[in-house]
Design a protein around this motif. Sequence first.
Motif, PDB file in Angstrom:
ATOM      1  N   ALA A   1       1.200   1.149  -6.934  1.00  0.00           N
ATOM      2  CA  ALA A   1       1.970   0.546  -8.016  1.00  0.00           C
ATOM      3  C   ALA A   1       1.129  -0.424  -8.852  1.00  0.00           C
ATOM      4  O   ALA A   1       1.571  -0.883  -9.907  1.00  0.00           O
ATOM      5  N   GLY A   2      -0.069  -0.748  -8.370  1.00  0.00           N
ATOM      6  CA  GLY A   2      -0.935  -1.674  -9.102  1.00  0.00           C
ATOM      7  C   GLY A   2      -0.402  -3.090  -9.147  1.00  0.00           C
ATOM      8  O   GLY A   2      -0.500  -3.772 -10.178  1.00  0.00           O
ATOM      9  N   VAL A   3       0.138  -3.552  -8.032  1.00  0.00           N
ATOM     10  CA  VAL A   3       0.684  -4.919  -7.973  1.00  0.00           C
ATOM     11  C   VAL A   3      -0.414  -5.938  -8.314  1.00  0.00           C
ATOM     12  O   VAL A   3      -1.555  -5.823  -7.861  1.00  0.00           O
ATOM     13  N   GLY A   4      -0.051  -6.936  -9.103  1.00  0.00           N
ATOM     14  CA  GLY A   4      -1.043  -7.884  -9.589  1.00  0.00           C
ATOM     15  C   GLY A   4      -1.566  -8.859  -8.555  1.00  0.00           C
ATOM     16  O   GLY A   4      -2.697  -9.338  -8.660  1.00  0.00           O
ATOM     17  N   HIS A   5      -0.756  -9.182  -7.536  1.00  0.00           N
ATOM     18  CA  HIS A   5      -1.156 -10.175  -6.526  1.00  0.00           C
ATOM     19  C   HIS A   5      -0.246 -10.016  -5.314  1.00  0.00           C
ATOM     20  O   HIS A   5       0.982 -10.023  -5.458  1.00  0.00           O
ATOM     21  N   VAL A   6      -0.835  -9.860  -4.150  1.00  0.00           N
ATOM     22  CA  VAL A   6      -0.056  -9.718  -2.912  1.00  0.00           C
ATOM     23  C   VAL A   6      -0.234 -10.967  -2.056  1.00  0.00           C
ATOM     24  O   VAL A   6      -1.366 -11.344  -1.719  1.00  0.00           O
ATOM     25  N   VAL A   7       0.864 -11.599  -1.722  1.00  0.00           N
ATOM     26  CA  VAL A   7       0.872 -12.756  -0.822  1.00  0.00           C
ATOM     27  C   VAL A   7       1.508 -12.281   0.483  1.00  0.00           C
ATOM     28  O   VAL A   7       2.668 -11.848   0.489  1.00  0.00           O
ATOM     29  N   TYR A   8       0.758 -12.345   1.561  1.00  0.00           N
ATOM     30  CA  TYR A   8       1.206 -11.772   2.830  1.00  0.00           C
ATOM     31  C   TYR A   8       1.463 -12.851   3.872  1.00  0.00           C
ATOM     32  O   TYR A   8       0.612 -13.720   4.103  1.00  0.00           O
ATOM     33  N   THR A   9       2.610 -12.799   4.524  1.00  0.00           N
ATOM     34  CA  THR A   9       2.923 -13.772   5.574  1.00  0.00           C
ATOM     35  C   THR A   9       2.281 -13.321   6.876  1.00  0.00           C
ATOM     36  O   THR A   9       2.874 -12.597   7.664  1.00  0.00           O
ATOM     37  N   SER A  10       1.075 -13.772   7.095  1.00  0.00           N
ATOM     38  CA  SER A  10       0.284 -13.444   8.273  1.00  0.00           C
ATOM     39  C   SER A  10       0.596 -14.457   9.376  1.00  0.00           C
ATOM     40  O   SER A  10       1.698 -15.020   9.412  1.00  0.00           O
ATOM     41  N   ALA A  11      -0.338 -14.704  10.268  1.00  0.00           N
ATOM     42  CA  ALA A  11      -0.076 -15.614  11.387  1.00  0.00           C
ATOM     43  C   ALA A  11      -1.344 -16.327  11.815  1.00  0.00           C
ATOM     44  O   ALA A  11      -2.468 -15.839  11.590  1.00  0.00           O
ATOM     45  N   VAL A  12      -1.159 -17.486  12.423  1.00  0.00           N
ATOM     46  CA  VAL A  12      -2.266 -18.232  13.012  1.00  0.00           C
ATOM     47  C   VAL A  12      -3.050 -17.309  13.946  1.00  0.00           C
ATOM     48  O   VAL A  12      -2.471 -16.584  14.754  1.00  0.00           O
ATOM     49  N   GLY A  13      -4.364 -17.336  13.810  1.00  0.00           N
ATOM     50  CA  GLY A  13      -5.213 -16.541  14.689  1.00  0.00           C
ATOM     51  C   GLY A  13      -5.519 -15.150  14.184  1.00  0.00           C
ATOM     52  O   GLY A  13      -6.289 -14.417  14.813  1.00  0.00           O
ATOM     53  N   ALA A  14      -4.951 -14.757  13.027  1.00  0.00           N
ATOM     54  CA  ALA A  14      -5.176 -13.404  12.513  1.00  0.00           C
ATOM     55  C   ALA A  14      -6.620 -13.171  12.092  1.00  0.00           C
ATOM     56  O   ALA A  14      -7.052 -12.025  11.974  1.00  0.00           O
ATOM     57  N   ASP A  15      -7.361 -14.242  11.866  1.00  0.00           N
ATOM     58  CA  ASP A  15      -8.765 -14.098  11.460  1.00  0.00           C
ATOM     59  C   ASP A  15      -9.681 -13.871  12.655  1.00  0.00           C
ATOM     60  O   ASP A  15     -10.888 -13.678  12.487  1.00  0.00           O
ATOM     61  N   ARG A  16      -9.111 -13.868  13.867  1.00  0.00           N
ATOM     62  CA  ARG A  16      -9.925 -13.690  15.068  1.00  0.00           C
ATOM     63  C   ARG A  16      -9.909 -12.223  15.501  1.00  0.00           C
ATOM     64  O   ARG A  16      -8.839 -11.613  15.611  1.00  0.00           O
ATOM     65  N   PRO A  17     -11.063 -11.634  15.762  1.00  0.00           N
ATOM     66  CA  PRO A  17     -11.084 -10.225  16.178  1.00  0.00           C
ATOM     67  C   PRO A  17     -10.400  -9.984  17.519  1.00  0.00           C
ATOM     68  O   PRO A  17     -10.008  -8.860  17.825  1.00  0.00           O
ATOM     69  N   ASP A  18     -10.233 -11.046  18.315  1.00  0.00           N
ATOM     70  CA  ASP A  18      -9.584 -10.918  19.617  1.00  0.00           C
ATOM     71  C   ASP A  18      -8.180 -11.499  19.609  1.00  0.00           C
ATOM     72  O   ASP A  18      -7.682 -11.968  20.635  1.00  0.00           O
ATOM     73  N   ALA A  19      -7.509 -11.462  18.451  1.00  0.00           N
ATOM     74  CA  ALA A  19      -6.144 -11.995  18.357  1.00  0.00           C
ATOM     75  C   ALA A  19      -5.269 -11.355  19.432  1.00  0.00           C
ATOM     76  O   ALA A  19      -5.258 -10.133  19.578  1.00  0.00           O
ATOM     77  N   PRO A  20      -4.533 -12.162  20.194  1.00  0.00           N
ATOM     78  CA  PRO A  20      -3.784 -11.618  21.333  1.00  0.00           C
ATOM     79  C   PRO A  20      -2.468 -10.959  20.944  1.00  0.00           C
ATOM     80  O   PRO A  20      -1.804 -11.355  19.991  1.00  0.00           O
ATOM     81  N   GLY A  21      -2.090  -9.933  21.699  1.00  0.00           N
ATOM     82  CA  GLY A  21      -0.765  -9.332  21.587  1.00  0.00           C
ATOM     83  C   GLY A  21      -0.391  -8.923  20.177  1.00  0.00           C
ATOM     84  O   GLY A  21      -1.205  -8.385  19.421  1.00  0.00           O
ATOM     85  N   PHE A  22       0.862  -9.191  19.811  1.00  0.00           N
ATOM     86  CA  PHE A  22       1.369  -8.757  18.513  1.00  0.00           C
ATOM     87  C   PHE A  22       0.713  -9.488  17.345  1.00  0.00           C
ATOM     88  O   PHE A  22       0.839  -9.056  16.190  1.00  0.00           O
ATOM     89  N   LEU A  23      -0.001 -10.593  17.615  1.00  0.00           N
ATOM     90  CA  LEU A  23      -0.707 -11.278  16.538  1.00  0.00           C
ATOM     91  C   LEU A  23      -1.809 -10.393  15.960  1.00  0.00           C
ATOM     92  O   LEU A  23      -2.203 -10.550  14.804  1.00  0.00           O
TER      93      LEU A  23
END
Length: 275
Positions: free
Chosen positions: A96-118
């Motif tokens: 759709a070519g959306v101009g800007h996506v704001v995503y509700t992520s979670a603490v720890g999502a930047d870690r490659p070993d994020a646990p469980g559903f994170l």
Amino acid sequence: MIIVTGASGKLGGAAVRALLETVPAERVGVLARSAEKVADLAAAGVRVHVGDYEDPASLKAAFAGADGLLFVSGSDVTPGVRERQHGNVVRAAAEAGVGHVVYTSAVGADRPDAPGFLADHTVTEGLLRDSGLPVTPLRNSFYSDSFVNPAVVGAAIEAGETVAADGGRPLNTATIADLARAAAVVVAGGPGEHAGRAYELRGPLWTYDELAATIAAESGRPVTHRRIPLDEAGDLAFLGGLISSGLFAEPSDDLAALLGRPATGMPELVRAALA
């Protein structure tokens, strides 16, 4: 046009209401699985699109012409479900070519070993980066409302104690209202101000010992904290493990900066619960 997904949920609904304080209703649209559940928003002039994350066609139709998209993460944490659903959302937004996506992520999502559903958030952030769209992840902490509310405070007063497998570590939880308002600020601000950034949205640090002491002070009843080991935590052992690992012990000023005021702390929640 700004589109908010998950508008019938607590976070999405609160974000829409915050957004309407600064953005005209005719510039706001929502995606919901049931029009009936967002009838109040339709009555306020918000455009309602009926669809869900399992229906790519409904997503693409809802996102057409969107300048901004507040993509609220799915609630089904069954392994594989969010990865599939979120993939549908990202592909539809790209098509759709959306101009800007704001995503509700979670603490720890930047870690490659994020646990469980994170780890679902780690995967989704990767999909968004690879999409080529202007993106802003909001790495939300867990909701303070789940830890401090009238039922929890009332039970603590009744029992004379709080009980948790917290390992003595502090928590940086945040209220749904604060997280929703911050999301509204970012999606309304647009890509020029926020794209390419990731915000670590966390409230003031607090501990269970402080929670018990605050409940005691505000209620006038004796309340102490009893720390238990993980093997006694039952269904809450996973959460206790995350807290004990220090995942929620890292502070950040991002939430307060977006709000333009201090984020709501545990003492305010205790007073609200008692009221």
